[in-house]
Each structure stands twice: as structure tokens, then as C-alpha cells.
Design an enzyme around this catalytic site. Structure first.
Site, PDB file in Angstrom:
ATOM      1  N   ARG A  24       0.843  -1.198   0.000  1.00  0.00           N
ATOM      2  CA  ARG A  24       0.000   0.000   0.000  1.00  0.00           C
ATOM      3  C   ARG A  24       0.874   1.242   0.000  1.00  0.00           C
ATOM      4  O   ARG A  24       1.924   1.264   0.640  1.00  0.00           O
ATOM      5  CB  ARG A  24      -0.868   0.062   1.264  1.00  0.00           C
ATOM      6  N   ASP A  61       4.503  -2.829  12.004  1.00  0.00           N
ATOM      7  CA  ASP A  61       3.146  -2.309  12.151  1.00  0.00           C
ATOM      8  C   ASP A  61       2.769  -2.008  13.607  1.00  0.00           C
ATOM      9  O   ASP A  61       1.984  -1.095  13.870  1.00  0.00           O
ATOM     10  CB  ASP A  61       2.119  -3.256  11.508  1.00  0.00           C
ATOM     11  N   SER A  83       6.979  -5.627   7.039  1.00  0.00           N
ATOM     12  CA  SER A  83       6.519  -6.669   7.973  1.00  0.00           C
ATOM     13  C   SER A  83       7.260  -7.991   7.797  1.00  0.00           C
ATOM     14  O   SER A  83       6.652  -9.051   7.577  1.00  0.00           O
ATOM     15  CB  SER A  83       5.010  -6.861   7.819  1.00  0.00           C
TER      16      SER A  83
END
Length: 498
Positions: free
Chosen positions: A108, A229, A176
Site C-alpha cells: 500500500r 506495524d 513486515s
């Protein structure tokens, strides 16, 4: 003729007796088998018990493991990774910032506009893109060139960009995958997970690879922060509320991070920060203690997993695994009884029962539990589910979920104990609860297991009250955040903008 009639009557009577005997025998056998179902349920309840005394033992174990992980590398199952984030967003940030999140088969790009007023993210724009499969195993240059090109196209949609000076384009990068952080904006890739396997990237600085690709594409964008995150969730929580001291992600997986005093990080003596604090990424999914209430189902799940003896806490409390624990219990029940008449072969398929479906059965409030019947029919192909079997399934879901939520609560209190926010004075404090003035303490939380599963969140709060006591618990606020990996990371880019 009379003798014939008598003979027929006797025959009929004998047959009736035989039929009755068979029926009674079946009922007795069925009751015996049903007693086995009840016995399996009782055993599960006993093995999953989390009385407040046991939860306090888990709290103490968590705090001790945190201390050990801060004392030395490899000193604990908790990695206690340094993030080098010591400057969290405070609401004064102004300008336009970007975030890029690479966490799996999609990535994203996100842009936020800040006007310097706390709690006011003016606008956030998001674009999602799938990563072509071949790039997951190609080279680092090809992967990051693709990401940089996508970012360039995203920025081009702003028009001529006259309202955003090129020198002010700063990016936060949520990556991540396992990374050894070297600074707030650099980190070495330890290994790939998920479907990625780009050999020439392991051991290299992830942020530098992205920065080089941005330069190749002619973009004047600086990677200001490299975070995971959970740290993004803490940043977002702190932006909205300065009393936020920890963040928990509890969804498909689980992790936690928190603000630690720099002098408590013994394994990095001499490290100095302007704030005297640093965010520590616990990687708490790997926490383990003999006080955790482990069942035979947990042991089997762990043994059959790709990472046995790893992520033990995560396998007991996160959304990836709860549905499968329930499946394993129901499989055993159906094999030891005629609970569903026949044992569906679908019961033997690992992870076929996803946790959202388990939650839907658990929270079925219809009088006939029709949602339970529907899900069992769709997932396991069981055409008819007796009412008592539906009730048993709901009870199994309840036992497994309640244990998970209460253990998550104990983990949170373990963090608060370590930093002296549980009303006890901390892990090394000698003060009594009455001597300690409890400060308002906010924990940011993100993930569908908490935000979308009301019974899970209810059980978590119930356990917090039991462990802390109502007088202390009223000072601890759990706040839901949304998109820490996006907005939170963009906020960190703002905090560390040049």
C-alpha cells in the site's frame, strides 16, 4: 386355530421385545457416547481454566521475561528489539507525508496531510497494489524498482505538486518481515517469510534498497522511518493521546511494543536518546511460560505447524489459530460419539474453520442457533445438526476464546507491571499499591480479534479488572486505532522529517 393365534401373539410379543431391546440398547449406547462428549468438554474447561491467581503468575512471568530480554541478546524468548524510535508524534506535525506498507502479497502507498492540530489527520489517500508473483523471488532491484514506480505514479496524481515542495517529501516504510534495526531509518533483513525468497536481499539494509530505487526513478523522497506495524500503532495512538505507552496488535497474528526507559535497556549500555526513552518491539508472540494453560490440542497444533516450539503465546491467543483449536476439539468429540452421526472428513482439514466463522457461531443469539447449523453445514458438510450439538459447539468456542482473551489481558498487565503502571510500583518497585499514585495509562490496540469480536473484548476487559482490581483498572484505557501500519507510519515520517 386358537393355538395358531396364541403362537402369533407370542411371536409378535417376542419381536416387539427384541425391537424394544434394540431401541433401548441404542439409547443407552447413545447416552454413553454423549457422556463422552460432555467429558471432553469438561476436560477442555479444566485445562483452559484461567483463574485470577494463574493470570497473575502469567503477568509476573511476562514482566520477568521482558527484563531478561532487555538484559542480554538471547536472554529470553522475548526478543525485545530496539526500534530507535524515541520521538513519537505529538500532534504538532504539519505537512504532507507518505507511508509505504509491504507486508505480504500486496503493498500500500498512503499519503496524509497534517495541519498541526492533534487528532486531526486532514486527509488520507490510499492505493493498494498486488505484487507480481515473479517479483517475490527475483532480485531486490526488480522488487524495489516496481514499488518505486508505483510510488512515482501515486505522487504524479497530485498534479504538478506545487502545493507540496519536493524537499518536504518524507516517507515512512512499514516492512513486515524480520529485521535487525540499525537506526530509526535503517535495518538489516534477517530472513524472508510468507511467499518471498529474494536471496540477494538477506543481510542488506532494507531502507537503503528502497532509497536507491527511489533515486533510480528520479524521486526526491527520503525514507525517514523504517518500522513494523506495531510501532506504527503506538505512533498513531500517541498522536491522538499523549498518555499512550504501549500498543498491541491482535488479529491474525499478535505482537506488542511499548515505551521503555533507556537506562532499563541493559544490553545497550551507553545508548542515549534526547527523550530518555525508546520504543521496544517485544515480538511477544514468542512468549512462553509454564503457567500458560496448555491443552493436548495446543500441543498437537504446535507439533504439526511449520514452526514447532515457536510463537507459543501467539498460537494460544491469535486469530490465526483459535478456529483450528475449536476444530480439533470438535473432531475429537465427533470421533468419540455420534454427535453428528457421521464424522465428516472435512473435520480433518487443518485451518478449515477460520476464526471469523468461529466467532460468528460463538455470537449466534438466535433461539435455534441457526447460524451455528449453517456454518457447520457449509464448512464441514454436516446436513443436520442436533440442537444439543449446536450448544456444545458454542460452548467450545466460548472456552477457547475466553482463555485467549484473558491471556492477552495478562500480557498487557505484564507490560504495565514492567513499566510501573499496574499500581504495584513495577517489577523492581518495593512500594505497595496504596503508596502508588496511579497515572492515566492508555494502551492502543488494533486488530479484528479485538475490534470485531465483542465477546473477546468483553472477556479481555473482565480479566483486566480482575487482575488489576477496579481501583487501578479504571486508570487503564484501551483505545482502538485503525491503520497504524499506514497512518501511524506516515506520522513517524513526520516526526523524523529532516
Amino acid at each position: 386355530m386358537g393355538r395358531l393365534a396364541v403362537g402369533m401373539a407370542v411371536t409378535v410379543a417376542v419381536a416387539a421385545c427384541a425391537v424394544a431391546a434394540v431401541v433401548v440398547g441404542r439409547r443407552v449406547k447413545s447416552r454413553r457416547k454423549w457422556r463422552k462428549v460432555v467429558s471432553v468438554l469438561r476436560e477442555l474447561e479444566e485445562d483452559c481454566e484461567t483463574p485470577v491467581g494463574r493470570l497473575k503468575q502469567v503477568v509476573d512471568a511476562m514482566a520477568v521475561e521482558m527484563h531478561a530480554g532487555l538484559a542480554s541478546e538471547g536472554g529470553s524468548k522475548l526478543k525485545m528489539l530496539l526500534t530507535f524510535v524515541d520521538n513519537l508524534p505529538n500532534g504538532t506535525e504539519r505537512g504532507t507525508y507518505y507511508a509505504l506498507h509491504l507486508g505480504g502479497t500486496n503493498f500500500r502507498v498512503l499519503r496524509v496531510h497534517l495541519n498541526g492540530q492533534r487528532s486531526s489527520v486532514l486527509e488520507d489517500e490510499v492505493e493498494r497494489q498486488p505484487i507480481p508473483e515473479h517479483l517475490m523471488t527475483s532480485t531486490s532491484e526488480e522488487l524495489f524498482d516496481f514499488i518505486a514506480s508505483s510510488l512515482k505514479e501515486f505522487i504524479a496524481k497530485e498534479g504538478d505538486g506545487s502545493n507540496i515542495p519536493m524537499s518536504r517529501r518524507e516517507l515512512g516504510f512499514t516492512f513486515s518481515f524480520p529485521v535487525k534495526q540499525m537506526s530509526v531509518s535503517s535495518g538489516i533483513l534477517i530472513k524472508w517469510t510468507k511467499a518471498f525468497s529474494i536471496v540477494n536481499m538477506v543481510g542488506r539494509d532494507v531502507a537503503a534498497c528502497l532509497q536507491e530505487a527511489l533515486a533510480r526513478k528520479g524521486l526526491d523522497v527520503r525514507v525517514a522511518a523504517l518500522v513494523n506495524d506495531t510501532v506504527g500503532t503506538l505512533a498513531l495512538g500517541h498522536y491522538h493521546d499523549p498518555d499512550t505507552v504501549a500498543a498491541i496488535i491482535i488479529g491474525t497474528g499478535t505482537n506488542a511494543c511499548y515505551l521503555e526507559r533507556i537506562d532499563a535497556i541493559i544490553k545497550c549500555q551507553g545508548l542515549l536518546t534526547a527523550s530518555g526513552r525508546m520504543v521496544v518491539n517485544m515480538e511477544w508472540g514468542n512468549f512462553w511460560s509454564s503457567h500458560l494453560p496448555r491443552t493436548s490440542y495446543d500441543i498437537d497444533l504446535d507439533a504439526e505447524s511449520p514452526n514447532p516450539n515457536d510463537q507459543g503465546f501467539e498460537k494460544m491467543i491469535s486469530g490465526m489459530y483459535l478456529g483450528d483449536i475449536v476444530r480439533r476439539v470438535i473432531l475429537r468429540m465427533s470421533m468419540e460419539s455420534d454427535m453428528f452421526e457421521l464424522v465428516s472428513p472435512k473435520f480433518k482439514i487443518p485451518f478449515i474453520l477460520r476464526t471469523p466463522l468461529m466467532a460468528a457461531m460463538h455470537e449466534d443469539n438466535s433461539p435455534d442457533l441457526r447460524e451455528v447449523a449453517r456454518i457447520l453445514k457449509e464448512v464441514f458438510e454436516i446436513p443436520e445438526v442436533p440442537m444439543k450439538a449446536r450448544k456444545i459447539v458454542v460452548k467450545v468456542c466460548d472456552v477457547v476464546t475466553r482463555r485467549a482473551a484473558r491471556l492477552a489481558a495478562a500480557g498487557i498487565v505484564g507490560i504495565l507491571k514492567k513499566i510501573g503502571r499496574d499500581g504495584s510500583g513495577g517489577i523492581t518497585g518495593g512500594r505497595s499499591r496504596s503508596d502508588t499514585k496511579m497515572r492515566r495509562t492508555v494502551v492502543a490496540i488494533e486488530g479484528g480479534l479485538y475490534s470485531s469480536y465483542s465477546l473477546f473484548s468483553e472477556y479481555l476487559h473482565e480479566a483486566l479488572n480482575e487482575i488489576l482490581g477496579e481501583d487501578i483498572a479504571k486508570h487503564v484505557i484501551i483505545k482502538v486505532t485503525e491503520d497504524g501500519s499506514g497512518i501511524g507510519t506516515a506520522l513517524l515520517a513526520a516526526s523524523y522529517s529532516s
